[in-house]
Design a protein around this motif. Structure first.
Motif: not given
Ligand code: PMP
Length: 432
Positions: A196-225
């Protein structure tokens, strides 16, 4: 038995001959055991049979907004289904889009829309750009990688660490390379590592600078429960984090009830900002008049609320936890003291990820197959089916019975030992 790497050639040869003798007896048994795909067992499916009775021909088949669920309409789902999934994914019901029977279908279509139309109004369609790339934290889910292959998206392997993808590498790559348009993530009880991703990893993914303005995270929360313990992993909410760091449209979240109710007859769901969803809905309206509302009604009336869902998932855990325990205890008994393999002990999800010595996984999988045990193909957990260290094997314990699993694990552990001894003997021969 002790650490294989400390044994002499003659000791190793003796062990090899004993193990091969045992292997030959298994080969003669004509076994047919399958630990390859993460499917729920029939007992798990039985847990949801009651769902088939909750809507009957004479029941009220109107959704909470009065819409007749037997008729057309409701492009993004009935209100109560949106509320139900909003609670699970911790977003607003306005940020939910209910799909058909499969989240993989939603992911595939999201990539395809980006290829043909772009991720948002005014963005260049990815298909018009000569080369685009996705980051693929690996080992990962083979069907994500197949979607990339289908659309000719180049895959860049990023190592998985104990708390998620190697973020130093991710941040560096996305900051430099405009052709990197996305990243695949299975953030909770990941397939196959169970990390399971740590809080720090989640924050860094959300915050990071991306060269592509249309960069997207495909967050497959298949096993959330899909917890296996009383003390489940906690995952920080990525959509909230993306909003906080000024990148609200960066993430597409996905999930489904495939491994909650019926695999292939559940509900796929997607979550993102209202802005992203309104663009997506416009395009989806050409594709369908709406998804299966009767299935949504059936699911919501069966579960009623999140607490009931929790109880239901505990029943799944009661069935599958002994299977995970069996796999882990066999690995412990047969391999732990020999220094030839390591593995993760997941707190949830559907898999156990086994790493052999480098260069052994393919051989282990083929030896196991010859003795009647089918495993996920070696390499499948990496882009293009190529595990650079040829060491990762995904074990899927849920479908076989406990007895079948016990035998299959005996054979797998035997194959790991035989292959490791061969590898160590080879390296000793090179040294001489
Ligand atoms: N995502 C992951 C990580 C999976 O392991 C699977 C397979 N069970 C899926 C998605 C497929 O889900 P669905 O049945 O909703 O398409």
């Amino acid at each position: 038995m002790s650490d294989f790497s400390t044994l002499s050639v003659s000791e190793l040869k003796e062990i090899q001959s004993d193990l091969k003798g045992i292997y030959a007896t298994y080969q003669k048994q004509g076994l047919n055991l399958d630990m390859s795909r993460g499917k729920p067992s029939p007992l798990q499916l039985d847990l949801s049979n009651g769902m088939l009775d909750v809507i009957q021909s004479e029941s009220n088949l109107k959704a909470s907004d009065g819409a007749d669920s037997r008729n057309y309409g409701g492009l993004d789902g009935i209100p109560e289904a949106k509320e139900f999934f909003a609670e699970i994914l911790e977003v607003s019901p306005k940020e939910i889009l209910i799909g058909g029977n499969s989240s993989l279908n939603l992911m595939h279509d999201t990539v395809m829309r980006a290829m043909i139309f772009g991720v948002q109004e005014g963005e260049t369609p990815w298909g018009k750009i000569p080369k685009i790339k996705f980051l693929c934290p690996s080992p990962g889910y083979d069907r994500h990688f197949s979607v990339c292959e289908l659309f000719n998206i180049e895959m860049v392997v990023v190592d998985m660490k104990d708390d998620g993808p190697d973020m130093d590498v991710v941040e560096k790559l996305v900051a430099e390379d405009e052709s990197i348009k996305g990243i695949w993530c299975v953030p909770k009880y990941s397939n196959p590592d169970g990390i399971t991703y740590s809080d720090e990893v989640v924050d860094r993914l959300a915050k990071m600078e991306t060269k592509a303005s249309d960069f997207r995270i495909f967050w497959d929360d298949a096993y959330t429960v899909h917890h296996l313990t009383e003390d489940p992993d906690q995952l920080k909410n990525i959509l909230t984090a993306c909003k906080k760091f000024g990148n609200p449209n960066r993430v597409f979240m996905f999930s489904s009830t495939s491994k909650i109710t019926f695999a292939g007859s559940g509900i796929g769901v997607m979550a993102s900002t209202e802005e992203n969803l309104s663009y997506i809905k416009k395009l989806i309206s050409f594709q369908t008049i709406g998804p299966d509302k009767l299935n949504q009604l059936r699911h919501v009336r069966f579960f009623k609320d999140k607490d009931n869902l929790k109880e239901h998932m505990k029943k799944h855990a009661e069935i599958i936890k002994p299977k995970f325990d069996m796999v882990l205890s066999k690995l412990e008994e047969e391999l732990s003291d020999k220094n030839i393999a390591f593995w993760h002990e997941p707190n949830g999800g559907y898999f156990i990820s086994l790493n052999t010595l480098d260069g052994c996984a393919k051989k282990v999988v083929s030896m196991a197959r010859e003795a009647g045990v089918t495993l996920t193909g070696a390499g499948a957990t990496f882009p293009y089916g190529k595990d650079p260290r040829d060491r990762n094997i995904r074990i899927a314990p849920t479908f076989p019975s406990l007895e079948e699993l016990e035998k299959a694990m005996d054979i797998l552990c035997l194959c790991v030992q035989i292959t490791s001894v061969e590898k160590i003997l080879e390296s000793k021969a090179v040294e001489q």
